[in-house]
Design a protein around this motif. Structure first.
Motif, PDB file in Angstrom:
ATOM      1  N   GLN A  77       0.819  -1.209   0.000  1.00 17.19           N
ATOM      2  CA  GLN A  77       0.000   0.000   0.000  1.00 17.19           C
ATOM      3  C   GLN A  77       0.857   1.265   0.000  1.00 17.19           C
ATOM      4  OE1 GLN A  77       0.298  -2.133   2.448  1.00 17.19           O
ATOM      5  NE2 GLN A  77       0.378  -1.180   4.461  1.00 17.19           N
ATOM      6  N   PRO A 125      -5.326   7.340  -0.813  1.00 16.65           N
ATOM      7  CA  PRO A 125      -4.058   7.409  -1.554  1.00 16.65           C
ATOM      8  C   PRO A 125      -3.391   8.783  -1.527  1.00 16.65           C
ATOM      9  CG  PRO A 125      -5.931   7.243  -3.061  1.00 16.65           C
ATOM     10  CD  PRO A 125      -6.458   6.967  -1.691  1.00 16.65           C
ATOM     11  N   HIS A 129       1.905   2.245  -3.993  1.00 13.63           N
ATOM     12  CA  HIS A 129       0.756   2.071  -4.879  1.00 13.63           C
ATOM     13  C   HIS A 129       0.997   2.624  -6.280  1.00 13.63           C
ATOM     14  CE1 HIS A 129       0.289   6.130  -3.198  1.00 13.63           C
ATOM     15  NE2 HIS A 129      -0.368   6.422  -4.295  1.00 13.63           N
ATOM     16  N   LEU A 167      -1.718  13.043  -5.621  1.00 14.43           N
ATOM     17  CA  LEU A 167      -1.195  11.676  -5.652  1.00 14.43           C
ATOM     18  C   LEU A 167       0.298  11.636  -5.955  1.00 14.43           C
ATOM     19  CD1 LEU A 167      -4.058   9.773  -7.531  1.00 14.43           C
ATOM     20  CD2 LEU A 167      -3.671   9.975  -5.074  1.00 14.43           C
ATOM     21  N   ASN A 200      -0.988   8.828   1.230  1.00 15.65           N
ATOM     22  CA  ASN A 200      -0.021   7.733   1.239  1.00 15.65           C
ATOM     23  C   ASN A 200       1.097   8.001   0.237  1.00 15.65           C
ATOM     24  OD1 ASN A 200       1.149   5.315   1.869  1.00 15.65           O
ATOM     25  ND2 ASN A 200      -0.251   4.073   0.652  1.00 15.65           N
TER      26      ASN A 200
END
Length: 659
Positions: free
Chosen positions: A45, A508, A48, A608, A511
């Protein structure tokens, strides 16, 4: 005498000492590589953005680092198997070398397995300094280890299988007495020389001028993917806790850490000028509650677990907060002393830990403030008490001072609920003005809450971490309810932040190397500080000068952060993570290893972090700002100048007049 067939010769050749040695080394190389690869498989994760083909490619690139470790760890085995003496066929000697082979390599594999778990919390490989710090921190208890083994039992099973395979390889690669007599010692000596040369080349990672380091991983991939290439033993062997050599800025370094004017020119309501009494200060540092967990910053959250904190932030001056680190170990220097962690290891365990430094609480103490640090953890844990004392906090209240272990959570310390109540009533007995920092702890693995605590019905689908965040939010609510009944409340500045963002991510956009640093930063003092939400980026190292400014204390302060109450100061953010310096300025986030640039992003337009603009933009002015910052940081750290002196103040004043 019968002549040996080619098949018999081939079988005999496969049993030669150097071939048996090769089998052993290949087995360990594969074991190190596969256990390294498991970090990616069990923490995918965090990677990603990486496609399967790219990830597989990094697996093979990482063997360069695995081979380096295999050569170092198995040097005794190499020497034994190629030693020019027939004593190597002795059973006792072989049992001893088998023990060395199995033990050393099992430990190396075990370190890779430890990192599979630790990476979930640190986001990076462990280092020697981190292991030392954890060893003396008091956090590694039997209960904690038992909980980890219970939660990650499957990794223990897989590790045991690895060890069994290593044992099988050792048993099937034992040396057998050779009948060859002619020139055998000479041949062994030549084999030994060749083996040592090859081992040296493997240790260096090739024929290049310098030995490979952790930094070499950045030649293959972006910083966020570098952990996939590196195995844990390599990081432990190659770790460095000194500041790196930084590329000099093209012009004169524009950054200075000396603040000579901390007057506020914004966000302060004019009535503060009529105050006759100095204001109290309460800094609340929450454990691992990032912006992702709050409805205020992240209204799209599936579960709203911070209702009180959201209401508090709605009544505060808030910024787009960023932590300067990912580890609790590094938080106090950032928040209390405005010293960012820009080395592989944290400041408190580095070679510079004993240097004198400047801190906002030292200034408050000289002005008559009672200074108190409160943390419900075991006294001495992580060295918080000692660092808080050096930062200017005269008294420390921890688990011992609390004095009632019926509220002990069995691992970290006193549950947040009762401890925050204790903090509120204790401050009611402290002579004003006072300055205190309160550090919570319940929202931390292994995520425990008191048995009697009741959750709402919708909590059935919450994770253990979300439940502890909700519990801490309720504890914070009760603290403010109690504080409002105290005479000191109306004359107190509250600063709300967290030590670092949550390690467990649900979305996301949090992350990645930008979102994982997002934390709340807020100032709460109704009627004195404006209730405003600003999108300006603020970082933990900005808190020191900002607190003094908000309290109308215009001292000279050495801080690597800026004054958030000064409209002239430019928003910025800096961090060091996975071999990479990150610096934010003017909507751009840039990345560099200190010498070479390899990343330019616009995080607000690209949450992202999927579009690297390095081939389309240069941002030379921003890179110069970062190198100027790092130049000042390294210069002061290596020259023991973390506290302003008369000479630096005089020089700063002269420069200001000259310009």
């Amino acid at each position: 005498m019968r002549k040996k067939t080619n098949k018999e010769k081939f079988i005999e050749w496969l049993g030669k000492p150097y071939m048996l040695l090769l089998y052993r080394l290949l087995a360990i190389l594969l074991a190190l590589s596969i256990s390294r690869w498991m970090l990616y498989l069990f923490n995918s994760q965090y990677f990603h953005q990486l496609k399967e083909g790219q990830a597989l490619q990094l697996f093979f690139y990482g063997m360069r680092f695995d081979l380096s470790v295999a050569a170092v760890l198995n040097l005794p085995v190499i020497l034994y198997y190629c030693f020019p003496s027939r004593h190597i066929f002795n059973r006792g000697g072989q049992r001893f070398i088998d023990f060395i082979y199995v033990t050393v390599n099992s430990v190396a594999i075990f370190l890779n397995f430890i990192d599979i778990v630790c990476f979930n919390f640190l986001g990076k490989h462990i280092t020697v300094s981190y292991l030392k710090t954890m060893g003396r921190s008091g956090e590694l208890s039997f209960g904690f280890v038992r909980q980890v083994l219970f939660d990650y039992w499957y990794l223990l099973v897989i590790f045991i299988l690895f060890v069994l395979i290593v044992i099988v390889v050792a048993r099937h690669t034992k040396l057998k007495e050779e009948n060859e007599v002619t020139r055998w010692p000479l041949k062994q000596l030549i084999r030994l020389a060749i083996a040592l040369i090859l081992a040296f080349i493997a240790w260096r990672g090739g024929f290049q001028q310098k030995r490979i380091t952790m930094q070499t991983a950045l030649e293959y991939t972006d910083p966020q993917n570098a952990p996939i290439l590196l195995n844990t033993p390599f990081c432990l062997i190659s770790g460095d806790n000194t500041p790196k050599t930084i590329k000099a800025p093209t012009g004169e370094p524009s950054f200075t850490a000396i603040h000579t004017d901390l007057k506020a020119n914004r966000f302060i309501i004019d009535t503060i000028a009529t105050d006759t009494l100095p204001a109290n200060l309460v800094v609340i540092i929450m454990e691992s509650i990032g912006q992702e967990m709050t409805g205020y910053y992240n209204p799209s959250r599936q579960h709203q677990v911070t209702p009180f904190l959201d209401s508090l932030l709605n009544s505060s001056l808030t910024f787009d907060g960023r932590s300067n680190s990912r580890k609790s170990l590094e938080v106090l220097p950032s928040i209390l002393a405005s010293i960012p962690p820009l080395m592989e290891d944290d400041f408190t365990s580095s070679a510079y830990a004993e240097q004198d430094f400047d801190a906002f609480c030292q200034h408050l103490r000289t002005r008559g403030y009672n200074t108190i640090f409160m943390h419900g953890g075991k006294n001495g844990v992580m060295g918080y008490d000692k660092f808080a004392q050096r930062a200017g906090f005269g008294r420390y209240f921890g688990r011992v001072e609390y004095g009632d272990d019926s509220d002990y959570d069995g691992q970290w310390g006193i549950y947040d609920g009762p401890f925050l109540q204790y903090a509120a009533t204790t401050l009611g007995r402290v002579h004003e003005p006072f300055a205190t920092a309160i550090y919570t702890l319940s929202s931390r693995y292994p995520y425990k809450v008191p048995r009697h605590f009741k959750f709402p019905e919708e909590s059935y689908y919450w994770t253990g971490f979300e439940k502890t965040v909700y519990y801490t939010d309720c504890a914070l609510r009760d603290f403010f309810v109690m504080a409002q009944q105290q005479p000191w409340y109306d004359n107190t500045l509250f600063v709300i932040t967290t030590d670092c963002s949550n390690t467990l991510h649900f979305q996301p956009e949090y992350n990645n190397v930008w979102g994982m640093y997002a934390i709340p930063i807020a100032f709460y003092r109704p009627g004195r500080i404006e209730t405003t939400r600003t999108d300006e980026v603020a970082q933990q190292i900005d808190l020191g000068p900002s607190i003094l400014s908000a309290l109308n204390i215009n001292d000279t302060l050495l801080s690597f952060g800026r004054n958030l109450f000064d409209s002239i100061s430019e928003p910025s953010f800096i961090s060091y993570f996975n071999l990479t310096y990150q610096y934010y300025h003017d909507t751009y986030l840039i990345q560099s290893d200190g010498q070479n640039s390899f990343g330019i992003y616009k995080p607000h337009n690209d949450p992202l972090m999927s579009d690297n603009l390095i081939d389309r933009l240069q941002c030379l002015d921003i890179f110069d700002k970062m190198y100027g910052f790092l130049h000042e940081y390294n210069q002061r750290l290596t020259s023991n100048e973390l506290k302003p002196t008369f000479d630096t103040l005089h020089e700063q004043t002269t420069d200001t007049i000259h310009h």
